[in-house]
Design a protein around this motif. Sequence first.
Motif, PDB file in Angstrom:
ATOM      1  N   ILE A  48      21.402 -45.331   1.905  1.00 25.85           N
ATOM      2  CA  ILE A  48      21.386 -44.083   2.671  1.00 25.85           C
ATOM      3  C   ILE A  48      20.153 -44.090   3.563  1.00 25.85           C
ATOM      4  O   ILE A  48      19.021 -44.127   3.076  1.00 25.85           O
ATOM      5  CB  ILE A  48      21.400 -42.854   1.748  1.00 25.85           C
ATOM      6  CG1 ILE A  48      22.748 -42.770   1.029  1.00 25.85           C
ATOM      7  CG2 ILE A  48      21.146 -41.579   2.555  1.00 25.85           C
ATOM      8  CD1 ILE A  48      22.913 -41.550   0.163  1.00 25.85           C
ATOM      9  N   TYR A  74      23.243 -32.713  -6.523  1.00 31.54           N
ATOM     10  CA  TYR A  74      22.025 -33.352  -7.014  1.00 31.54           C
ATOM     11  C   TYR A  74      21.367 -32.406  -8.015  1.00 31.54           C
ATOM     12  O   TYR A  74      21.205 -31.217  -7.743  1.00 31.54           O
ATOM     13  CB  TYR A  74      21.070 -33.633  -5.850  1.00 31.54           C
ATOM     14  CG  TYR A  74      20.003 -34.660  -6.178  1.00 31.54           C
ATOM     15  CD1 TYR A  74      20.143 -35.982  -5.779  1.00 31.54           C
ATOM     16  CD2 TYR A  74      18.864 -34.306  -6.893  1.00 31.54           C
ATOM     17  CE1 TYR A  74      19.179 -36.929  -6.076  1.00 31.54           C
ATOM     18  CE2 TYR A  74      17.895 -35.249  -7.212  1.00 31.54           C
ATOM     19  CZ  TYR A  74      18.061 -36.559  -6.802  1.00 31.54           C
ATOM     20  OH  TYR A  74      17.102 -37.497  -7.110  1.00 31.54           O
ATOM     21  N   THR A  85      22.137 -33.110  -1.732  1.00 35.47           N
ATOM     22  CA  THR A  85      23.589 -33.086  -1.945  1.00 35.47           C
ATOM     23  C   THR A  85      24.326 -33.147  -0.600  1.00 35.47           C
ATOM     24  O   THR A  85      25.298 -33.901  -0.445  1.00 35.47           O
ATOM     25  CB  THR A  85      24.006 -31.824  -2.702  1.00 35.47           C
ATOM     26  OG1 THR A  85      23.329 -31.778  -3.972  1.00 35.47           O
ATOM     27  CG2 THR A  85      25.511 -31.790  -2.939  1.00 35.47           C
ATOM     28  N   ARG A  86      23.864 -32.381   0.368  1.00 33.63           N
ATOM     29  CA  ARG A  86      24.476 -32.364   1.700  1.00 33.63           C
ATOM     30  C   ARG A  86      24.405 -33.736   2.356  1.00 33.63           C
ATOM     31  O   ARG A  86      25.298 -34.130   3.108  1.00 33.63           O
ATOM     32  CB  ARG A  86      23.786 -31.302   2.564  1.00 33.63           C
ATOM     33  CG  ARG A  86      24.224 -31.280   4.005  1.00 33.63           C
ATOM     34  CD  ARG A  86      23.730 -30.021   4.711  1.00 33.63           C
ATOM     35  NE  ARG A  86      22.291 -29.840   4.605  1.00 33.63           N
ATOM     36  CZ  ARG A  86      21.399 -30.391   5.438  1.00 33.63           C
ATOM     37  NH1 ARG A  86      21.817 -31.178   6.429  1.00 33.63           N
ATOM     38  NH2 ARG A  86      20.115 -30.156   5.288  1.00 33.63           N
ATOM     39  N   TRP A  87      23.346 -34.463   2.074  1.00 31.56           N
ATOM     40  CA  TRP A  87      23.176 -35.802   2.639  1.00 31.56           C
ATOM     41  C   TRP A  87      23.956 -36.872   1.877  1.00 31.56           C
ATOM     42  O   TRP A  87      23.917 -38.045   2.235  1.00 31.56           O
ATOM     43  CB  TRP A  87      21.706 -36.178   2.649  1.00 31.56           C
ATOM     44  CG  TRP A  87      20.885 -35.432   3.658  1.00 31.56           C
ATOM     45  CD1 TRP A  87      21.337 -34.768   4.767  1.00 31.56           C
ATOM     46  CD2 TRP A  87      19.459 -35.282   3.660  1.00 31.56           C
ATOM     47  NE1 TRP A  87      20.289 -34.227   5.463  1.00 31.56           N
ATOM     48  CE2 TRP A  87      19.124 -34.519   4.807  1.00 31.56           C
ATOM     49  CE3 TRP A  87      18.435 -35.718   2.819  1.00 31.56           C
ATOM     50  CZ2 TRP A  87      17.803 -34.183   5.125  1.00 31.56           C
ATOM     51  CZ3 TRP A  87      17.131 -35.391   3.124  1.00 31.56           C
ATOM     52  CH2 TRP A  87      16.816 -34.637   4.263  1.00 31.56           C
ATOM     53  N   GLY A  88      24.647 -36.475   0.804  1.00 35.08           N
ATOM     54  CA  GLY A  88      25.420 -37.445   0.042  1.00 35.08           C
ATOM     55  C   GLY A  88      24.615 -38.242  -0.953  1.00 35.08           C
ATOM     56  O   GLY A  88      25.048 -39.301  -1.423  1.00 35.08           O
ATOM     57  N   PRO A  95      26.899 -37.112   7.454  1.00 36.87           N
ATOM     58  CA  PRO A  95      27.175 -37.708   6.142  1.00 36.87           C
ATOM     59  C   PRO A  95      28.221 -36.911   5.365  1.00 36.87           C
ATOM     60  O   PRO A  95      28.438 -35.717   5.621  1.00 36.87           O
ATOM     61  CB  PRO A  95      25.821 -37.630   5.440  1.00 36.87           C
ATOM     62  CG  PRO A  95      25.175 -36.417   6.037  1.00 36.87           C
ATOM     63  CD  PRO A  95      25.610 -36.409   7.487  1.00 36.87           C
ATOM     64  N   LYS A  96      28.838 -37.566   4.422  1.00 34.62           N
ATOM     65  CA  LYS A  96      29.772 -36.904   3.523  1.00 34.62           C
ATOM     66  C   LYS A  96      28.979 -36.371   2.329  1.00 34.62           C
ATOM     67  O   LYS A  96      28.279 -37.129   1.654  1.00 34.62           O
ATOM     68  CB  LYS A  96      30.838 -37.883   3.038  1.00 34.62           C
ATOM     69  CG  LYS A  96      31.873 -37.258   2.118  1.00 34.62           C
ATOM     70  CD  LYS A  96      32.908 -38.289   1.676  1.00 34.62           C
ATOM     71  CE  LYS A  96      33.930 -37.668   0.736  1.00 34.62           C
ATOM     72  NZ  LYS A  96      34.956 -38.666   0.292  1.00 34.62           N
ATOM     73  N   PRO A  97      29.057 -35.087   2.052  1.00 30.19           N
ATOM     74  CA  PRO A  97      28.293 -34.526   0.925  1.00 30.19           C
ATOM     75  C   PRO A  97      28.674 -35.199  -0.394  1.00 30.19           C
ATOM     76  O   PRO A  97      29.803 -35.670  -0.569  1.00 30.19           O
ATOM     77  CB  PRO A  97      28.682 -33.049   0.920  1.00 30.19           C
ATOM     78  CG  PRO A  97      29.125 -32.778   2.318  1.00 30.19           C
ATOM     79  CD  PRO A  97      29.788 -34.043   2.787  1.00 30.19           C
ATOM     80  N   ALA A  98      27.727 -35.237  -1.312  1.00 30.86           N
ATOM     81  CA  ALA A  98      27.981 -35.822  -2.623  1.00 30.86           C
ATOM     82  C   ALA A  98      28.984 -34.973  -3.392  1.00 30.86           C
ATOM     83  O   ALA A  98      28.976 -33.735  -3.303  1.00 30.86           O
ATOM     84  CB  ALA A  98      26.674 -35.929  -3.408  1.00 30.86           C
ATOM     85  N   LYS A 132      21.027 -43.494  -5.889  1.00 30.46           N
ATOM     86  CA  LYS A 132      21.194 -44.080  -4.565  1.00 30.46           C
ATOM     87  C   LYS A 132      19.883 -44.681  -4.036  1.00 30.46           C
ATOM     88  O   LYS A 132      18.801 -44.140  -4.243  1.00 30.46           O
ATOM     89  CB  LYS A 132      21.690 -43.021  -3.579  1.00 30.46           C
ATOM     90  CG  LYS A 132      23.180 -42.733  -3.664  1.00 30.46           C
ATOM     91  CD  LYS A 132      23.988 -43.901  -3.078  1.00 30.46           C
ATOM     92  CE  LYS A 132      25.466 -43.546  -2.976  1.00 30.46           C
ATOM     93  NZ  LYS A 132      26.251 -44.649  -2.387  1.00 30.46           N
ATOM     94  N   THR A 144      22.835 -39.107  -4.489  1.00 31.93           N
ATOM     95  CA  THR A 144      22.863 -38.938  -5.935  1.00 31.93           C
ATOM     96  C   THR A 144      21.626 -39.636  -6.499  1.00 31.93           C
ATOM     97  O   THR A 144      20.998 -40.446  -5.807  1.00 31.93           O
ATOM     98  CB  THR A 144      24.149 -39.530  -6.543  1.00 31.93           C
ATOM     99  OG1 THR A 144      24.286 -40.888  -6.106  1.00 31.93           O
ATOM    100  CG2 THR A 144      25.372 -38.742  -6.092  1.00 31.93           C
TER     101      THR A 144
END
Length: 279
Positions: free
Chosen positions: A18, A143, A75-78, A136-139, A83, A80
Amino acid sequence: MSPLIEITDPRVLDPETILIDVRAGANAHERYLQGHLPNAIFATLDDDLAAHPEDAAIGGRHPLPSLADFAATLTRWGITPNKHIVVYDDKSAAMGGARLWWMLRSIGHINVQVLNGGLKAATDEGLELSTDDYQPKPAATPYPIPAEYSGTVDIEEVKKAASDENRVVIDVREGQRYQGITEPLDLVAGHIPGAVNLFYSNSMSPEGKYLTSQALASLYKDTIGNTKPEDVVVHCGSGVTACHTLLGMEHAGITGPKLYVGSWSEWSRRDLPIATNTK
């Protein structure tokens, strides 16, 4: 894991990594759109890495966001917890890159590195930049909200540390600000009595990269001497460029210095003693 990663490392552009591009200033998004690493997430210092203070006298100009807000941003940035994250900025990590690295490490996210040399390292390498507004796709799983930002000290602890001969408080602002000759950002010029000055850019090469770990170790040891790392406090104007020095210390093998987040922007607004010379 080294806190720094080189642009030639294949992990930088690995699809599983990421990438986060941190910008500061009113035209931050415009600069991002002019060129960034492919699939790099846009982040802003003021909106993503800091809260908006009601009063800079309490927490300074760039107080940390709440732990819940920071977790929501991750979380919004995908992101976890497992990562691998590579962060950079267009200021050789002197602004947002090192700040985000420090924040992630502070909440226990160990798998994070800063691109040595920032965006300039990529352009110097001839890497083709993207002008897309990457989203990005959110996680799928939020988190976890961390328990704390570890490794910080408050203003009361700084008061004690600055007057303790067994501790060192480092001010990483440029010399003229430290000496009280000029102050472009805060209300009063000068420095915390007892603090020593080590301009953050002294850790950089002319190419905008960090010095070698050996050179950094020598630089920092000249300042802290035999003081235990955990008895060292680092600050700047508002808790941002201090993270640049904390990253350099980590790269030099000096682990444990603390960040005074409020920094000069808080201290100078609290009617506390101020020094205006190098003594």
